[in-house]
Scaffold this motif. Structure first.
Motif, PDB file in Angstrom:
ATOM      1  N   THR A  77       0.851  -1.186   0.000  1.00 40.94           N
ATOM      2  CA  THR A  77       0.000   0.000   0.000  1.00 40.94           C
ATOM      3  C   THR A  77       0.893   1.244   0.000  1.00 40.94           C
ATOM      4  OG1 THR A  77      -1.634  -1.240   1.245  1.00 40.94           O
ATOM      5  CG2 THR A  77      -1.853   1.125   1.318  1.00 40.94           C
ATOM      6  N   HIS A  78       0.415   2.306  -0.625  1.00 42.16           N
ATOM      7  CA  HIS A  78       1.219   3.522  -0.690  1.00 42.16           C
ATOM      8  C   HIS A  78       0.334   4.716  -0.365  1.00 42.16           C
ATOM      9  CE1 HIS A  78       5.074   5.217  -2.358  1.00 42.16           C
ATOM     10  NE2 HIS A  78       4.343   6.308  -2.242  1.00 42.16           N
ATOM     11  N   LYS A  79       0.810   5.575   0.498  1.00 42.61           N
ATOM     12  CA  LYS A  79       0.001   6.736   0.877  1.00 42.61           C
ATOM     13  C   LYS A  79       0.699   8.034   0.493  1.00 42.61           C
ATOM     14  CE  LYS A  79      -0.545   8.302   5.335  1.00 42.61           C
ATOM     15  NZ  LYS A  79      -1.168   8.343   6.674  1.00 42.61           N
ATOM     16  N   PRO A  96      -2.551  -2.144  -3.940  1.00 44.51           N
ATOM     17  CA  PRO A  96      -2.414  -3.185  -4.967  1.00 44.51           C
ATOM     18  C   PRO A  96      -2.963  -4.506  -4.450  1.00 44.51           C
ATOM     19  CG  PRO A  96      -0.294  -2.807  -3.895  1.00 44.51           C
ATOM     20  CD  PRO A  96      -1.280  -1.886  -3.236  1.00 44.51           C
ATOM     21  N   ASP A  97      -3.565  -5.248  -5.336  1.00 41.92           N
ATOM     22  CA  ASP A  97      -4.103  -6.551  -4.959  1.00 41.92           C
ATOM     23  C   ASP A  97      -4.022  -7.431  -6.197  1.00 41.92           C
ATOM     24  OD1 ASP A  97      -5.189  -8.456  -3.354  1.00 41.92           O
ATOM     25  OD2 ASP A  97      -6.994  -7.332  -2.850  1.00 41.92           O
ATOM     26  N   LYS A  98      -4.287  -8.704  -6.020  1.00 38.54           N
ATOM     27  CA  LYS A  98      -4.175  -9.619  -7.167  1.00 38.54           C
ATOM     28  C   LYS A  98      -4.885  -9.051  -8.397  1.00 38.54           C
ATOM     29  CE  LYS A  98      -5.228 -12.987  -3.870  1.00 38.54           C
ATOM     30  NZ  LYS A  98      -6.365 -12.390  -3.309  1.00 38.54           N
ATOM     31  N   THR A 156      -6.220   0.343 -11.746  1.00 37.34           N
ATOM     32  CA  THR A 156      -7.383  -0.228 -12.433  1.00 37.34           C
ATOM     33  C   THR A 156      -8.702   0.234 -11.829  1.00 37.34           C
ATOM     34  OG1 THR A 156      -7.394  -2.177 -10.997  1.00 37.34           O
ATOM     35  CG2 THR A 156      -6.107  -2.339 -13.033  1.00 37.34           C
ATOM     36  N   ASN A 157      -8.673   0.688 -10.582  1.00 36.63           N
ATOM     37  CA  ASN A 157      -9.907   1.070  -9.899  1.00 36.63           C
ATOM     38  C   ASN A 157      -9.702   2.356  -9.096  1.00 36.63           C
ATOM     39  OD1 ASN A 157      -9.910  -1.942 -10.228  1.00 36.63           O
ATOM     40  ND2 ASN A 157     -11.941  -1.742  -9.330  1.00 36.63           N
ATOM     41  N   VAL A 158     -10.761   3.156  -9.024  1.00 39.07           N
ATOM     42  CA  VAL A 158     -10.732   4.296  -8.103  1.00 39.07           C
ATOM     43  C   VAL A 158     -11.957   4.207  -7.215  1.00 39.07           C
ATOM     44  CG1 VAL A 158     -10.974   6.802  -7.886  1.00 39.07           C
ATOM     45  CG2 VAL A 158      -9.396   5.868  -9.577  1.00 39.07           C
ATOM     46  N   LEU A 334     -14.928  -9.963   3.477  1.00 30.32           N
ATOM     47  CA  LEU A 334     -14.327  -9.148   4.520  1.00 30.32           C
ATOM     48  C   LEU A 334     -13.193  -8.366   3.870  1.00 30.32           C
ATOM     49  CD1 LEU A 334     -14.287  -8.812   7.668  1.00 30.32           C
ATOM     50  CD2 LEU A 334     -12.502 -10.553   7.682  1.00 30.32           C
ATOM     51  N   ARG A 335     -13.220  -7.048   4.028  1.00 28.16           N
ATOM     52  CA  ARG A 335     -12.140  -6.257   3.431  1.00 28.16           C
ATOM     53  C   ARG A 335     -10.903  -6.437   4.301  1.00 28.16           C
ATOM     54  NH1 ARG A 335     -13.314  -0.017   2.595  1.00 28.16           N
ATOM     55  NH2 ARG A 335     -14.997  -0.786   1.307  1.00 28.16           N
ATOM     56  N   ARG A 336      -9.826  -6.850   3.665  1.00 33.01           N
ATOM     57  CA  ARG A 336      -8.592  -7.019   4.433  1.00 33.01           C
ATOM     58  C   ARG A 336      -8.082  -5.664   4.873  1.00 33.01           C
ATOM     59  NH1 ARG A 336      -3.762  -9.195   1.862  1.00 33.01           N
ATOM     60  NH2 ARG A 336      -4.755  -8.668  -0.107  1.00 33.01           N
ATOM     61  N   THR A 337      -7.529  -5.593   6.051  1.00 29.90           N
ATOM     62  CA  THR A 337      -6.976  -4.330   6.511  1.00 29.90           C
ATOM     63  C   THR A 337      -5.630  -4.128   5.857  1.00 29.90           C
ATOM     64  OG1 THR A 337      -8.125  -4.478   8.592  1.00 29.90           O
ATOM     65  CG2 THR A 337      -6.201  -3.058   8.533  1.00 29.90           C
ATOM     66  N   ARG A 338      -5.519  -3.037   5.101  1.00 31.79           N
ATOM     67  CA  ARG A 338      -4.270  -2.770   4.396  1.00 31.79           C
ATOM     68  C   ARG A 338      -3.723  -1.429   4.817  1.00 31.79           C
ATOM     69  NH1 ARG A 338      -3.935  -5.560  -0.501  1.00 31.79           N
ATOM     70  NH2 ARG A 338      -1.872  -4.662  -0.545  1.00 31.79           N
ATOM     71  N   GLY A 339      -2.398  -1.361   4.862  1.00 36.74           N
ATOM     72  CA  GLY A 339      -1.753  -0.070   5.102  1.00 36.74           C
ATOM     73  C   GLY A 339      -1.938   0.492   6.495  1.00 36.74           C
ATOM     74  N   ASP A 340      -2.316  -0.352   7.462  1.00 36.48           N
ATOM     75  CA  ASP A 340      -2.546   0.261   8.778  1.00 36.48           C
ATOM     76  C   ASP A 340      -1.238   0.651   9.474  1.00 36.48           C
ATOM     77  OD1 ASP A 340      -2.042  -2.420   9.119  1.00 36.48           O
ATOM     78  OD2 ASP A 340      -3.439  -2.675  10.786  1.00 36.48           O
TER      79      ASP A 340
END
Ligand code: SAH
Length: 377
Positions: A77-79, A96-98, A156-158, A334-340
């Protein structure tokens, strides 16, 4: 001076024809330079003649958000923290994800809605972002990623799920989304651009007629008393009113599903009775739009932030909650927790909001004039 990032294709064509007295296709060339090749000076636009470049220097500019700092997370993840006028800053997050890369984009500096479990709310509201500031977040991320539409597409998505309530900044958000979906812009499919709203009913109806994007609704509770507490906007547009608007949206966009986001907070909204009531609401929705899986639930484990009174649900409770939904035949990932690790997870975006008191008062006045939401803090 016209900042070209303020304009979508239509606006840019008009600017070229009416202000510069040039052909429309020139606008298309410039749009590609800006959004595909991330160029910020007219000098670099080598397929434009010298005279046109000089004219552009005189009347136009390309102003992109200023990156105050950017930070990668261990999980990819990038912030970005982006500086805005007036000493404010907002955040954008790339996940980013698969097989896909999603950018989470902010629509306002701060937020006026005061959802009790969201850290952006603790910042108060300052102002709406301009079209340039919204599409500028995509520009910054795409440049960093070396994104080339049609070839190496890392973006690919926003999702309009960053800071702010996108439907309270309707025109700028819709214009920015038009650039996201334009082949001369970022070329994203309609379905891959998502507006997330806390439930601004009149604007959901407007969105249905004015834009072709995916809709996500932050539900978080199946009962009005509880939702009033979590999402104060519910006092104005209760669950029934909101679900009616979602049905109208889905019926208008035949065959499209609506996503219902549900943040799980320990002992607050994560019990079996909540899951059962949520399943009933979702079934009712499917029945009314006459489509199986028209309602998709997105479960989000609560992400804590300093000063919050809520806690994340236990893994067992989350599993049990999800099981009730799955047993009822509902899609509920379930949304995985990313970038925490970099405070970039849902509800952790805070940016930096200065001088919000004055702006808050102005915003409130504007909203009242529109006859809109009148319970702004
Ligand atoms: N105002 C819009 C978009 C921003 S919120 C909306 O309400 O939908 C993006 C998503 O993150 C929403 O579903 C929101 O409810 C969720 N969220 C907010 N705070 C959170 C937190 N602390 N933990 C997990 N999710 C949160």
């Amino acid at each position: 001076m016209q900042n070209l990032l303020e304009l979508d294709r239509e606006g840019l064509e008009r600017f070229f024809v009416e202000v510069l007295d040039e052909k429309r296709f020139r606008a298309h060339q410039v749009m590609k330079w800006v959004h595909h090749r991330h160029v910020t000076t007219f000098e670099e636009m080598t397929d434009l003649g010298k005279a046109l470049r000089a004219k552009l220097e005189q009347h136009a500019e390309i102003v992109v958000p200023n990156t105050l700092f950017d930070k990668p997370s261990v999980d990819g993840t990038h912030k970005w923290l982006l500086g805005m006028d007036g000493g404010n800053a907002i955040e954008a997050v790339y996940i980013p994800d698969k097989g896909r890369g999603t950018l989470c984009v902010s629509s306002q500096v701060g937020c006026a809605l005061n959802c009790t479990f969201c850290s952006t709310a603790t910042q108060g509201f300052n102002r709406n972002l301009s079209t340039a500031e919204i599409i500028g977040q995509v520009w910054v991320a795409a440049r960093h990623l070396g994104n080339v539409p049609h070839r190496e597409r890392r973006l690919t998505n926003v999702v309009m799920m960053g800071m702010g309530e996108p439907l309270m900044n309707f025109d700028n958000v819709v214009r920015a989304m038009s650039v996201m979906r334009d082949d001369l812009g970022y070329g994203l499919a309609n379905k891959r651009v998502t507006v997330s709203t806390a439930g601004l009913v009149p604007m959901i109806d407007r969105l249905a007629t004015e834009s072709d994007v995916s809709l996500a609704v932050s539900l978080h509770a199946p009962f009005d008393a509880l939702r009033n507490e979590l999402v104060p906007l519910n006092k104005k547009y209760d669950i029934e009113t909101l679900m009616d608007a979602c049905v109208r949206y889905a019926l208008r966009k035949k065959g499209e599903s609506v996503t219902f986001e549900y943040t799980l907070m320990r002992g607050v909204n994560d019990q079996i009775e909540h899951a059962r009531a949520l399943a009933r609401l979702m079934h009712e929705f499917d029945r009314r739009v006459q489509m199986k899986d028209a309602a998709k639930v997105n479960l989000i484990p609560f992400n804590p932030f300093p000063g919050t009174r809520y806690e994340r649900s236990s893994a067992d409770d989350i599993r049990a909650f999800q099981k009730v939904l799955n047993n009822a035949g509902l899609v509920a990932p379930l949304r995985r927790t990313r970038g925490d690790d970099i405070d970039a997870a849902c509800g952790q975006l805070k940016g930096q909001v200065l001088d919000r008191t004055r702006r808050q008062a102005e915003h409130k006045k504007r909203l009242e004039a529109q006859g809109g939401f009148d319970a702004v803090a």
